[in-house]
Design a protein around this motif. Sequence first.
Motif, mmCIF file in Angstrom:
data_model
loop_
_atom_site.group_PDB
_atom_site.id
_atom_site.type_symbol
_atom_site.label_atom_id
_atom_site.label_comp_id
_atom_site.label_asym_id
_atom_site.label_seq_id
_atom_site.Cartn_x
_atom_site.Cartn_y
_atom_site.Cartn_z
ATOM 1 N N MET A 135 28.579 34.011 -17.817
ATOM 2 C CA MET A 135 28.433 32.564 -17.806
ATOM 3 C C MET A 135 29.701 31.937 -18.385
ATOM 4 O O MET A 135 30.160 32.319 -19.434
ATOM 5 C CB MET A 135 27.195 32.177 -18.624
ATOM 6 N N THR A 136 30.246 30.953 -17.681
ATOM 7 C CA THR A 136 31.418 30.248 -18.190
ATOM 8 C C THR A 136 30.962 29.140 -19.121
ATOM 9 O O THR A 136 29.779 28.892 -19.285
ATOM 10 C CB THR A 136 32.245 29.646 -17.023
ATOM 11 N N ASP A 137 31.923 28.450 -19.723
ATOM 12 C CA ASP A 137 31.590 27.409 -20.686
ATOM 13 C C ASP A 137 30.737 26.291 -20.106
ATOM 14 O O ASP A 137 29.964 25.676 -20.807
ATOM 15 C CB ASP A 137 32.866 26.815 -21.280
ATOM 16 N N SER A 138 30.876 25.988 -18.825
ATOM 17 C CA SER A 138 30.161 24.851 -18.257
ATOM 18 C C SER A 138 28.984 25.255 -17.377
ATOM 19 O O SER A 138 28.306 24.392 -16.846
ATOM 20 C CB SER A 138 31.132 23.987 -17.449
ATOM 21 N N THR A 139 28.718 26.545 -17.214
ATOM 22 C CA THR A 139 27.665 26.992 -16.321
ATOM 23 C C THR A 139 26.310 26.987 -17.024
ATOM 24 O O THR A 139 26.176 27.472 -18.129
ATOM 25 C CB THR A 139 27.951 28.412 -15.803
ATOM 26 N N ILE A 140 25.332 26.438 -16.333
ATOM 27 C CA ILE A 140 23.954 26.448 -16.823
ATOM 28 C C ILE A 140 23.191 27.424 -15.938
ATOM 29 O O ILE A 140 23.343 27.419 -14.716
ATOM 30 C CB ILE A 140 23.337 25.040 -16.743
ATOM 31 N N GLU A 141 22.365 28.248 -16.551
ATOM 32 C CA GLU A 141 21.578 29.217 -15.800
ATOM 33 C C GLU A 141 20.785 28.499 -14.701
ATOM 34 O O GLU A 141 20.210 27.425 -14.950
ATOM 35 C CB GLU A 141 20.606 29.941 -16.731
ATOM 36 N N PRO A 142 20.739 29.072 -13.483
ATOM 37 C CA PRO A 142 20.036 28.416 -12.369
ATOM 38 C C PRO A 142 18.568 28.102 -12.659
ATOM 39 O O PRO A 142 18.078 27.035 -12.303
ATOM 40 C CB PRO A 142 20.165 29.417 -11.224
ATOM 41 N N TRP A 143 17.854 28.998 -13.317
ATOM 42 C CA TRP A 143 16.434 28.748 -13.606
ATOM 43 C C TRP A 143 16.266 27.553 -14.545
ATOM 44 O O TRP A 143 15.319 26.777 -14.405
ATOM 45 C CB TRP A 143 15.760 29.987 -14.202
ATOM 46 N N LEU A 144 17.204 27.380 -15.477
ATOM 47 C CA LEU A 144 17.145 26.250 -16.396
ATOM 48 C C LEU A 144 17.535 24.966 -15.679
ATOM 49 O O LEU A 144 16.912 23.920 -15.854
ATOM 50 C CB LEU A 144 18.071 26.496 -17.594
ATOM 51 N N ARG A 145 18.547 25.057 -14.838
ATOM 52 C CA ARG A 145 19.044 23.901 -14.085
ATOM 53 C C ARG A 145 17.933 23.275 -13.249
ATOM 54 O O ARG A 145 17.839 22.065 -13.101
ATOM 55 C CB ARG A 145 20.222 24.373 -13.212
ATOM 56 N N GLU A 146 17.055 24.095 -12.691
ATOM 57 C CA GLU A 146 15.974 23.610 -11.824
ATOM 58 C C GLU A 146 14.926 22.792 -12.566
ATOM 59 O O GLU A 146 14.288 21.926 -11.969
ATOM 60 C CB GLU A 146 15.279 24.788 -11.144
ATOM 61 N N ILE A 147 14.731 23.051 -13.846
ATOM 62 C CA ILE A 147 13.669 22.365 -14.577
ATOM 63 C C ILE A 147 14.149 21.212 -15.451
ATOM 64 O O ILE A 147 13.334 20.464 -15.974
ATOM 65 C CB ILE A 147 12.843 23.355 -15.435
ATOM 66 N N LEU A 148 15.456 21.058 -15.613
ATOM 67 C CA LEU A 148 15.977 19.988 -16.471
ATOM 68 C C LEU A 148 15.734 18.617 -15.851
ATOM 69 O O LEU A 148 15.936 18.423 -14.649
ATOM 70 C CB LEU A 148 17.470 20.174 -16.717
ATOM 71 N N ARG A 149 15.338 17.673 -16.685
ATOM 72 C CA ARG A 149 15.120 16.286 -16.269
ATOM 73 C C ARG A 149 15.677 15.361 -17.339
ATOM 74 O O ARG A 149 15.806 15.740 -18.503
ATOM 75 C CB ARG A 149 13.623 15.993 -16.088
ATOM 76 N N CYS A 150 15.973 14.144 -16.956
ATOM 77 C CA CYS A 150 16.461 13.135 -17.906
ATOM 78 C C CYS A 150 15.357 12.859 -18.920
ATOM 79 O O CYS A 150 14.228 12.526 -18.525
ATOM 80 C CB CYS A 150 16.828 11.863 -17.155
ATOM 81 N N PRO A 151 15.640 12.981 -20.205
ATOM 82 C CA PRO A 151 14.601 12.715 -21.198
ATOM 83 C C PRO A 151 14.211 11.239 -21.289
ATOM 84 O O PRO A 151 13.141 10.918 -21.782
ATOM 85 C CB PRO A 151 15.219 13.205 -22.509
ATOM 86 N N ALA A 152 15.047 10.345 -20.782
ATOM 87 C CA ALA A 152 14.745 8.913 -20.852
ATOM 88 C C ALA A 152 13.784 8.480 -19.750
ATOM 89 O O ALA A 152 12.885 7.674 -19.987
ATOM 90 C CB ALA A 152 16.033 8.103 -20.769
ATOM 91 N N CYS A 153 13.952 9.029 -18.531
ATOM 92 C CA CYS A 153 13.133 8.545 -17.411
ATOM 93 C C CYS A 153 12.498 9.658 -16.581
ATOM 94 O O CYS A 153 11.794 9.382 -15.625
ATOM 95 C CB CYS A 153 13.971 7.644 -16.510
ATOM 96 N N ARG A 154 12.773 10.904 -16.903
ATOM 97 C CA ARG A 154 12.194 12.090 -16.236
ATOM 98 C C ARG A 154 12.672 12.306 -14.800
ATOM 99 O O ARG A 154 12.039 12.977 -14.015
ATOM 100 C CB ARG A 154 10.659 12.046 -16.249
ATOM 101 N N THR A 155 13.831 11.747 -14.459
ATOM 102 C CA THR A 155 14.432 11.933 -13.137
ATOM 103 C C THR A 155 15.327 13.169 -13.158
ATOM 104 O O THR A 155 15.820 13.562 -14.205
ATOM 105 C CB THR A 155 15.258 10.682 -12.757
ATOM 106 N N ALA A 156 15.541 13.765 -11.994
ATOM 107 C CA ALA A 156 16.418 14.934 -11.872
ATOM 108 C C ALA A 156 17.833 14.594 -12.332
ATOM 109 O O ALA A 156 18.250 13.428 -12.311
ATOM 110 C CB ALA A 156 16.446 15.419 -10.427
ATOM 111 N N LEU A 157 18.565 15.619 -12.748
ATOM 112 C CA LEU A 157 19.942 15.460 -13.207
ATOM 113 C C LEU A 157 20.894 16.113 -12.209
ATOM 114 O O LEU A 157 20.565 17.136 -11.617
ATOM 115 C CB LEU A 157 20.113 16.109 -14.581
ATOM 116 N N ARG A 158 22.075 15.527 -12.036
ATOM 117 C CA ARG A 158 23.088 16.107 -11.153
ATOM 118 C C ARG A 158 24.303 16.498 -11.983
ATOM 119 O O ARG A 158 24.581 15.893 -13.019
ATOM 120 C CB ARG A 158 23.461 15.153 -10.028
#
Length: 62
Positions: free
Chosen positions: A1-24
Motif C-alpha cells: 500500500m502506498t501513502d495515498s492508497t486506501i484498501e478497496p474493501w474500506l473504500r467501498e464502505i466509506l461515506r461522508c460523515p456529514a451527509c452520508r453520501t459516497a466519497l470520491r
Amino acid sequence: MTDSTIEPWLREILRCPACRTALRDETGDGPELVCANPDCGLAYRVDRGIPVLLVDEARKPA
C-alpha cells in the motif's frame, strides 16, 4: 500500500460523515476524499493511507 492508497474493501464502505453520501478520490493539497453531494462537498484528507473523516477538520468547498 502506498501513502495515498486506501484498501478497496474500506473504500467501498466509506461515506461522508456529514451527509452520508459516497466519497470520491481527488488530490488537493494531498490525497483526499471529497463528498459527491454538491450541497455538501466537504474534502477529507488522507494521512498515510488513513482517511481522516472528521467534519471539524474537513476542507470546505470553495
